[in-house]
Scaffold this motif. Structure first.
Motif, PDB file in Angstrom:
ATOM      1  N   ARG A  82       0.853  -1.190   0.000  1.00 41.40           N
ATOM      2  CA  ARG A  82       0.000   0.000   0.000  1.00 41.40           C
ATOM      3  C   ARG A  82       0.884   1.233   0.000  1.00 41.40           C
ATOM      4  N   GLU A  83       0.258   2.390  -0.151  1.00 40.30           N
ATOM      5  CA  GLU A  83       1.019   3.636  -0.169  1.00 40.30           C
ATOM      6  C   GLU A  83       1.446   4.059   1.231  1.00 40.30           C
ATOM      7  N   ARG A  84       0.560   3.878   2.232  1.00 41.07           N
ATOM      8  CA  ARG A  84       0.871   4.370   3.571  1.00 41.07           C
ATOM      9  C   ARG A  84       0.148   3.543   4.630  1.00 41.07           C
ATOM     10  N   LEU A  85       0.621   3.702   5.869  1.00 37.97           N
ATOM     11  CA  LEU A  85      -0.031   3.069   7.008  1.00 37.97           C
ATOM     12  C   LEU A  85      -1.044   4.034   7.611  1.00 37.97           C
ATOM     13  N   LEU A  86      -2.078   3.488   8.167  1.00 37.78           N
ATOM     14  CA  LEU A  86      -3.070   4.304   8.855  1.00 37.78           C
ATOM     15  C   LEU A  86      -2.685   4.419  10.332  1.00 37.78           C
ATOM     16  N   PRO A  87      -3.169   5.447  11.019  1.00 38.09           N
ATOM     17  CA  PRO A  87      -2.743   5.659  12.407  1.00 38.09           C
ATOM     18  C   PRO A  87      -2.995   4.467  13.331  1.00 38.09           C
ATOM     19  N   HIS A  88      -4.075   3.747  13.145  1.00 32.04           N
ATOM     20  CA  HIS A  88      -4.358   2.625  14.044  1.00 32.04           C
ATOM     21  C   HIS A  88      -3.445   1.418  13.790  1.00 32.04           C
TER      22      HIS A  88
END
Length: 122
Positions: A82-88
């Motif tokens: 994926r492009e980025r991680l989410l905060p959780h």
């Protein structure tokens, strides 16, 4: 104008200054008395102070002591596909417990001073 007129004008100006200072002092003293009375009324409306029996006490096991441990930075995980991680999806702390718990000591000639250490010979 005569000298007497100047003296009378200067004297009346000084008297007005003294009266103004006295009235200003009375006003400030009255404001301070009012503020103290207001504070006393507010304090009377507050809950009473706790008695010595209501104060917190040490646990039966004694005082709680702090723990010391060596910490090291925890790497931020990389996004997989994926492009980025989410905060959780991130860790809750920025550091983790180090495997090596021996505290590093300062050694002569190894950093810890202006300019990165050295023996000081020039």
């Amino acid at each position: 104008m005569s000298t007497a007129t100047f003296v009378l004008a200067a004297t009346s100006s000084e008297v007005l200054n003294v009266i103004a200072a006295f009235v200003g002092g009375l006003f400030i003293a009255g404001a301070l008395i009012w503020a103290v009375q207001l504070g006393m009324r507010v304090r009377d409306r507050e809950l009473p102070r706790p008695t010595p029996d209501e104060q917190p006490h040490l646990p039966d096991t004694g005082a709680v002591h702090e723990e010391r441990e060596i910490r090291e930075p925890d790497e931020v995980p990389h996004a997989q596909g994926r492009e980025r991680l989410l905060p959780h999806e991130l860790h809750h702390a920025g550091s983790k417990r180090s495997e090596d718990q021996h505290r590093r000591r300062w050694l002569p000639g190894k950093s810890g001073s202006f300019g990165g250490g050295g023996l000081g010979h020039g």
